[in-house]
Design a protein around this motif. Structure first.
Motif, PDB file in Angstrom:
ATOM      1  N   LEU A 675       3.718  15.109 -47.792  1.00  0.00           N
ATOM      2  CA  LEU A 675       5.096  15.526 -47.506  1.00  0.00           C
ATOM      3  C   LEU A 675       5.365  15.270 -46.038  1.00  0.00           C
ATOM      4  N   ASN A 676       6.475  14.605 -45.733  1.00  0.00           N
ATOM      5  CA  ASN A 676       6.949  14.424 -44.360  1.00  0.00           C
ATOM      6  C   ASN A 676       8.378  14.933 -44.288  1.00  0.00           C
ATOM      7  N   LEU A 677       8.626  15.870 -43.379  1.00  0.00           N
ATOM      8  CA  LEU A 677       9.921  16.533 -43.285  1.00  0.00           C
ATOM      9  C   LEU A 677      10.408  16.480 -41.840  1.00  0.00           C
ATOM     10  N   ARG A 678      11.708  16.136 -41.678  1.00  0.00           N
ATOM     11  CA  ARG A 678      12.298  16.107 -40.343  1.00  0.00           C
ATOM     12  C   ARG A 678      13.595  16.893 -40.356  1.00  0.00           C
ATOM     13  N   VAL A 679      13.723  17.812 -39.404  1.00  0.00           N
ATOM     14  CA  VAL A 679      14.918  18.642 -39.265  1.00  0.00           C
ATOM     15  C   VAL A 679      15.590  18.297 -37.943  1.00  0.00           C
ATOM     16  N   GLU A 680      16.878  17.972 -37.998  1.00  0.00           N
ATOM     17  CA  GLU A 680      17.636  17.630 -36.801  1.00  0.00           C
ATOM     18  C   GLU A 680      18.242  18.905 -36.226  1.00  0.00           C
ATOM     19  N   LEU A 681      17.553  19.483 -35.232  1.00  0.00           N
ATOM     20  CA  LEU A 681      18.056  20.716 -34.613  1.00  0.00           C
ATOM     21  C   LEU A 681      19.268  20.436 -33.753  1.00  0.00           C
ATOM     22  N   ARG A 682      19.274  19.292 -33.076  1.00  0.00           N
ATOM     23  CA  ARG A 682      20.407  18.774 -32.315  1.00  0.00           C
ATOM     24  C   ARG A 682      20.343  17.263 -32.392  1.00  0.00           C
ATOM     25  N   ASP A 683      21.301  16.602 -31.813  1.00  0.00           N
ATOM     26  CA  ASP A 683      21.276  15.147 -31.822  1.00  0.00           C
ATOM     27  C   ASP A 683      20.032  14.601 -31.144  1.00  0.00           C
ATOM     28  N   ASP A 684      19.484  15.362 -30.197  1.00  0.00           N
ATOM     29  CA  ASP A 684      18.342  14.879 -29.427  1.00  0.00           C
ATOM     30  C   ASP A 684      17.068  15.690 -29.640  1.00  0.00           C
ATOM     31  N   LEU A 685      17.085  16.609 -30.629  1.00  0.00           N
ATOM     32  CA  LEU A 685      15.954  17.508 -30.828  1.00  0.00           C
ATOM     33  C   LEU A 685      15.571  17.533 -32.308  1.00  0.00           C
ATOM     34  N   PHE A 686      14.311  17.203 -32.591  1.00  0.00           N
ATOM     35  CA  PHE A 686      13.845  17.100 -33.966  1.00  0.00           C
ATOM     36  C   PHE A 686      12.614  17.976 -34.168  1.00  0.00           C
ATOM     37  N   LEU A 687      12.602  18.623 -35.316  1.00  0.00           N
ATOM     38  CA  LEU A 687      11.430  19.381 -35.751  1.00  0.00           C
ATOM     39  C   LEU A 687      10.834  18.663 -36.957  1.00  0.00           C
ATOM     40  N   ARG A 688       9.551  18.392 -36.897  1.00  0.00           N
ATOM     41  CA  ARG A 688       8.888  17.698 -37.997  1.00  0.00           C
ATOM     42  C   ARG A 688       7.782  18.578 -38.589  1.00  0.00           C
ATOM     43  N   PHE A 689       7.588  18.408 -39.871  1.00  0.00           N
ATOM     44  CA  PHE A 689       6.459  19.040 -40.562  1.00  0.00           C
ATOM     45  C   PHE A 689       5.859  17.997 -41.495  1.00  0.00           C
ATOM     46  N   ALA A 690       4.537  17.918 -41.505  1.00  0.00           N
ATOM     47  CA  ALA A 690       3.851  16.968 -42.367  1.00  0.00           C
ATOM     48  C   ALA A 690       2.627  17.628 -42.971  1.00  0.00           C
ATOM     49  N   ALA A 691       2.414  17.351 -44.252  1.00  0.00           N
ATOM     50  CA  ALA A 691       1.233  17.835 -44.957  1.00  0.00           C
ATOM     51  C   ALA A 691       0.734  16.710 -45.850  1.00  0.00           C
ATOM     52  N   SER A 692      -0.566  16.530 -45.876  1.00  0.00           N
ATOM     53  CA  SER A 692      -1.107  15.446 -46.696  1.00  0.00           C
ATOM     54  C   SER A 692      -2.581  15.683 -46.938  1.00  0.00           C
ATOM     55  N   LYS A 693      -3.084  14.907 -47.867  1.00  0.00           N
ATOM     56  CA  LYS A 693      -4.522  14.855 -48.095  1.00  0.00           C
ATOM     57  C   LYS A 693      -4.980  13.440 -47.797  1.00  0.00           C
ATOM     58  N   ALA A 694      -6.040  13.315 -47.032  1.00  0.00           N
ATOM     59  CA  ALA A 694      -6.553  12.008 -46.634  1.00  0.00           C
ATOM     60  C   ALA A 694      -8.013  11.893 -47.040  1.00  0.00           C
ATOM     61  N   MET A 695      -8.491  10.665 -47.110  1.00  0.00           N
ATOM     62  CA  MET A 695      -9.885  10.431 -47.467  1.00  0.00           C
ATOM     63  C   MET A 695     -10.441   9.258 -46.670  1.00  0.00           C
ATOM     64  N   ALA A 696     -11.760   9.246 -46.519  1.00  0.00           N
ATOM     65  CA  ALA A 696     -12.448   8.138 -45.861  1.00  0.00           C
ATOM     66  C   ALA A 696     -13.742   7.876 -46.609  1.00  0.00           C
ATOM     67  N   ARG A 697     -13.872   6.665 -47.118  1.00  0.00           N
ATOM     68  CA  ARG A 697     -15.073   6.306 -47.865  1.00  0.00           C
ATOM     69  C   ARG A 697     -16.267   6.171 -46.920  1.00  0.00           C
ATOM     70  N   PRO A 698     -17.482   6.364 -47.450  1.00  0.00           N
ATOM     71  CA  PRO A 698     -18.666   6.199 -46.592  1.00  0.00           C
ATOM     72  C   PRO A 698     -18.831   4.750 -46.163  1.00  0.00           C
ATOM     73  N   ALA A 699     -19.468   4.560 -45.019  1.00  0.00           N
ATOM     74  CA  ALA A 699     -19.740   3.213 -44.522  1.00  0.00           C
ATOM     75  C   ALA A 699     -20.772   2.542 -45.417  1.00  0.00           C
ATOM     76  N   TYR A 700     -20.712   1.216 -45.459  1.00  0.00           N
ATOM     77  CA  TYR A 700     -21.637   0.476 -46.314  1.00  0.00           C
ATOM     78  C   TYR A 700     -23.084   0.657 -45.888  1.00  0.00           C
ATOM     79  N   ASN A 701     -23.326   0.829 -44.587  1.00  0.00           N
ATOM     80  CA  ASN A 701     -24.712   1.002 -44.162  1.00  0.00           C
ATOM     81  C   ASN A 701     -25.270   2.370 -44.556  1.00  0.00           C
ATOM     82  N   GLN A 702     -24.433   3.256 -45.104  1.00  0.00           N
ATOM     83  CA  GLN A 702     -24.903   4.528 -45.647  1.00  0.00           C
ATOM     84  C   GLN A 702     -25.151   4.453 -47.151  1.00  0.00           C
ATOM     85  N   MET A 703     -24.868   3.295 -47.771  1.00  0.00           N
ATOM     86  CA  MET A 703     -24.855   3.200 -49.228  1.00  0.00           C
ATOM     87  C   MET A 703     -25.873   2.215 -49.778  1.00  0.00           C
ATOM     88  N   GLN A 704     -26.839   1.798 -48.993  1.00  0.00           N
ATOM     89  CA  GLN A 704     -27.831   0.841 -49.468  1.00  0.00           C
ATOM     90  C   GLN A 704     -28.613   1.437 -50.643  1.00  0.00           C
TER      91      GLN A 704
END
Length: 978
Positions: A675-704
């Motif tokens: 989720l990415n959310l942006r709120v325009e508090l004023r023309d020059d002022l923004f409030l953002r909120f972001a929530a996510s799930k991320a992943m990173a696979r193991p390196a190949y040198n860890q998988m021999q």
């Protein structure tokens, strides 16, 4: 540098340099041919950055020129993006504000680099930096124009130091992703952007020439780059062509002083009964480094109508480096040291050694080596695609990519040995003072051949990737602004082969009493095979040269493998001790790591917005699902241990089977909402909120997929006593696990951004958190093989970590000041990160002090609690000045790296090594001679900063482990833009 064949040895530096311009010309011509085929064949086309989130089309109209425009462009990207992103844009066509992509990245909030060749090697410095981390995590996804890019080094990402900065139009760092972004970045995603021909209105030509000078190594090297871009209207539509070529070379020198770990001694002469913490010793080294980068890039675009567009891109980066090191290093028994006669130890109130003379019966064994390493890494990327706009609302794009990366390297060491009568160490000053017997060191008759150690690697990886995306745009007044969906398929193969660091003794002190005649070390018979290193201007004169050293002549190292074989053959011929030499090999299955991997991803993304609320809101919500199928080819070797029966004669091998070829298959699915959310508090002022799930696979040198099983008798049982097979210790220790799964992070961001003027005025504060699961750490587990249960130590997914932090940023030009000060500007950012880990302990990987005591919970590797950047700017008329200072606080590099691990008195010890606080100042000044021509001076490491590492010990306390000093680098640059 050309590594022709693994058996042909190292290429001398003269040949290393000669081949480069010829290769630049050759590859550029190949790009032009490939571009012509892709352009006129035009079976595919592109969207500017197919894997990136939507960017405002207005960005394509920006003409970047100067620091102010660069900051404005970066500000517009941040303000308009749906995600949380920070960018750096080139201040001239194809020119980032630093000499390397790695150095550029450290200017971005939350991004840090280290100055070592790897975190696990605190003994070898890297002048240009390496080890990019985002918010303390090194699991960073690397992209080139929104697509996969990688180096063939056993990992998954790109070594950013391999990429020519001259080819880049900008760098974007995404902190919290959206569903249409490719998965794989736990810390974040770094996207390197190149230019396209349709980015400019017409013809563009640019060229740069530089002379790079390192003031410590006292060498000057060239850098050149050239860009041509144009577009033409024809009856078949609009065509565009862009060609960009960049070559650069840099040479540096680094001197290092090392203080070795302390050991508890209660048997010192004159100190009987008192435990004194005594260092094993101290040593020193000097390293000359040369690297060359050659980058070539070609892009073509064809727009037959307003509704469709085709493209072809080809990118190639070649990174060649060679470094040679002269070192003298201690090899003694820490428990054989005694104070020198009349040179009593000075200790502090805790009985920790401060100064004194170290001696040892028979002399203190030292090694004096010459080590030469070279590496050639090549990454080639070819992409083609198509974008279709059948109406005002529907968009379709598809993209096909082929990437191939190779790395070849040879790291060769030959060492002489010398048993010094004494070594004087004084740790009371700013850095250690180390002195040895100069007369003894300078006598070639005191040296013997010590050992050889080659390391050979040959890695290759390639990937096909295809994606297709469909987007439907609703009216701007609708709550639902757009829906977007797509799929992506990849097929990657990676083969990593290396010999390991193949250490082979020639003569060693421990051979003397049982293998060598008269307990004597055979001296080097031909002194011409050695050269005297006097360590001139050692540490820039800030530390006295510890003494001249005879080391093997560099020609011996460059003569690998014949010279290595000959040294061992001579030793075997003269002494019976040395007939067990085994040359390095890459044919053994234990040295081969073969991986295949396919991924299947699909996503759905919904963009929304409400303009008529009191506070307008927009953003996106989506989900990405990706399945990963992997297969690792390898082998299991079973124990060959013989069990003697109760009768003392019957023999059996109950565990043995013939070595078994295996294919370890693994499959897992990750669901990644965002989720990415942006709120325009004023023309020059923004409030953002972001929530996510991320992943990173193991390196190949860890998988021999290779494993050796062992069967050992119980400890303490006499050899002549019968032991039934079921009482044997069945074990295995493997540094890899093909069944590893990704690390995952649940992450949140909340950001407040204030854009107080359009001329680069911006401030922001961003709070973030990451809850990480699935840390990869060694654990001892039970596994069944061949019908027997084994106790196996190997990496597994275990433990969690919490990372919390705050980023602050500010940028402004002070136009309100009176002339000439109205050209002043300032950028500043600060990052605070706090981390905690909950990882189960394992006896084989926990830090242990030399006295056997253990440490508490270690922090996360590579994570500094504090870091900041300060950039002062001045731009007015033809003058542009920039002064940048980057600083980060101390961080854990590694536990038990080389030089900080061992086994003494039955204690296997592993010390944690930290990088101390480090700051560096860089600057540049450019003057526009004409509208098209500018001249500038760029300087890196203005303050000649000293890098230090710290070894932490419980009883002896914290001590500096190493001290490094390297070049201040200058570049005189001429730029032309037409």
């Amino acid at each position: 540098m050309t590594i022709m064949n693994k058996t042909q040895g190292l290429t001398p530096r003269s040949a290393f340099r000669r081949t480069r311009l010829a290769r630049a010309i050759h590859w550029s011509s190949q790009l032009l041919v490939a571009g012509a085929v892709g352009w006129h064949g035009a079976g595919f086309a592109q969207e500017a950055t197919p894997a990136e989130p939507e960017q405002p089309t207005a960005l394509e109209e920006i003409v970047v020129s100067g620091q102010r425009s660069s900051i404005q462009s970066a500000q517009m990207i941040k303000q308009s993006a749906e995600q949380i992103v920070d960018s750096i844009v080139a201040d001239d066509i194809g020119k980032l504000p630093d000499r390397s992509v790695t150095e550029t990245l450290q200017r971005i909030p939350g991004v840090t680099i280290d100055h070592f060749m790897s975190l696990g090697d605190p003994e070898h410095f890297s002048a240009e930096g390496s080890g990019v981390a985002v918010r303390g995590l090194t699991q960073v996804r690397s992209e080139l124009n929104g697509r996969d890019s990688f180096t063939a080094n056993g990992g998954r990402s790109l070594s950013f130091e391999d990429v020519p900065a001259e080819l880049m139009a900008g760098v974007d760092v995404y902190k919290n992703p959206s569903a249409d972004m490719i998965e794989g970045g736990l810390g974040g995603t770094v996207n390197l952007r190149t230019r396209m021909p349709f980015d400019s209105d017409g013809q563009v030509m640019a060229a740069t020439a530089s002379v790079n000078y390192g003031d410590f190594i006292e060498e000057a090297d060239p850098s050149v780059s050239a860009l041509y871009s144009n577009r033409w209207d024809t009856s078949a539509g609009e065509f565009g062509l862009l060609v960009d070529v960049a070559f650069s070379e840099i040479s540096t020198r680094t001197d290092g002083i090392f203080n070795r770990p302390f050991f508890p001694r209660d048997d010192l002469q004159g100190y009987e009964g008192t435990t004194i913490q005594v260092p094993r010793g101290a040593d020193w080294r000097s390293m000359d480094f040369n690297r060359e980068r050659l980058g070539s890039y070609l892009a073509t675009q064809w727009r037959p109508s307003d509704a469709s567009e085709f493209y072809f891109q080809a990118f190639r980066s070649e990174y060649d480096m060679q470094w040679d090191e002269d070192a003298i290093f201690v090899q003694n028994d820490a428990y054989a040291i005694q104070p020198g006669e009349g040179k009593e130890f000075v200790v502090d109130d805790n009985n920790v050694f401060l100064s004194g003379r170290l001696t040892q019966p028979g002399g203190i064994p030292f090694g004096a080596d010459i080590r030469v390493a070279n590496r050639e890494s090549v990454t080639s990327d070819f992409s083609a695609g198509y974008k279709w706009l059948p109406g005002d609302q529907l968009e379709f794009s598809t993209d096909l990519q082929y990437t191939k990366a190779t790395t070849e390297g040879l790291d060769a060491t030959i060492a002489t040995g010398i048993n010094l009568p004494y070594i004087d160490i004084d740790l009371r000053g700013e850095r250690p003072l180390v002195q040895a017997d100069d007369e003894y060191l300078s006598d070639p008759g005191n040296y013997y051949w010590g050992f050889t150690m080659p390391f050979i690697e040959d890695n290759e990886a390639e990937q096909f990737a295809w994606r297709a995306d469909v987007k439907y745009n609703f009216n701007d007044t609708d709550v639902v602004r757009y829906i977007k969906t797509g799929v992506r398929l990849t097929d990657r193969e990676a083969t990593n082969i290396n010999s390991g660091y193949h250490w082979q003794a020639i003569y060693q002190p421990w051979m003397a009493w049982w293998k060598l005649p008269d307990d004597q070390m055979p001296p080097v018979e031909d002194a011409s095979q050695m050269s005297l290193n006097t360590f001139d201007n050692f540490f820039r004169g800030k530390a006295p040269s510890p003494g001249a050293v005879y080391a093997p002549h560099i020609s011996l190292v460059e003569g690998y493998p014949e010279s290595f074989d000959q040294l061992h053959a001579d030793a075997s011929e003269n002494y019976i001790c040395c007939d067990d030499y085994m040359p390095a090999t890459m044919d053994d299955p234990s040295r081969i790591n073969e991986q295949e991997e396919q991924t299947y991803a699909a996503y759905f993304l919904l963009g929304f917005g409400v303009d008529d609320w009191a506070l307008p809101v927009d953003g996106n919500i989506g989900i990405r699902v990706v399945q990963t199928d992997s297969a690792a080819s390898g082998m299991i070797r079973y124990p060959e241990t013989i069990v003697v029966g109760e009768d003392g004669e019957t023999e059996s091998r109950p565990w043995y089977q013939d070595p078994e070829d295996i294919v370890a298959e693994n499959s897992y699915t990750n669901v990644l909402p965002n989720l990415n959310l942006r709120v325009e508090l004023r023309d020059d002022l923004f409030l953002r909120f972001a929530a996510s799930k991320a992943m990173a696979r193991p390196a190949y040198n860890q998988m021999q997929a290779f494993q050796t099983l062992s069967a050992g008798r119980p400890e303490g049982v006499p050899e002549d006593q019968y032991v039934p097979p079921e009482d044997f210790r069945l074990t295995s220790s493997s540094g890899s696990n093909p069944m590893l799964e990704p690390m995952e992070a649940t992450q949140f961001d909340i950001s407040l951004e204030w854009y107080f003027n359009d001329a680069g005025g911006m401030a922001h504060v961003n709070a973030f958190s990451k809850d990480i699961e699935g840390f990869i750490r060694n654990q001892t587990i039970r596994e069944e093989h061949g019908g027997w249960d084994y106790t196996v130590t190997r990496p597994v997914n275990t433990g969690t970590a919490d990372i919390r932090g705050v980023e602050l940023g500010w940028s402004q030009f002070f136009d309100q000041l009176p002339e000439p000060f109205d050209g002043l500007g300032m950028q500043a950012n600060y990052t605070y990160i706090d981390s905690s880990t909950d990882v189960p302990r394992d006896e084989g990987s926990n830090p242990v002090d030399t006295d056997g005591s253990e440490y508490g919970q270690m922090p996360f590797e590579g994570l500094s609690e504090h870091s900041y950047n300060l950039v002062g700017m001045y731009e007015k008329g033809p003058l542009s000045v920039r002064l940048a200072y980057n600083w980060r606080s101390d961080f854990l590099m590694s536990v038990g790296p080389n030089g900080f691990n061992g086994t003494d008195r039955d204690i296997t010890w592993r010390l944690p090594v930290y990088n101390d606080d480090y700051g560096q100042m860089d600057g540049s000044i450019f003057y526009d001679i004409t509208d098209m021509l500018s001249l500038g001076l760029e300087v890196n490491n203005i303050l000649n900063s000293e890098t230090r590492t710290i070894m932490k010990q419980n009883a002896a306390g914290d001590h500096y482990a190493s001290y490094f000093l390297n070049d201040t680098r200058y570049a005189l640059t001429l730029r032309a833009n037409f």
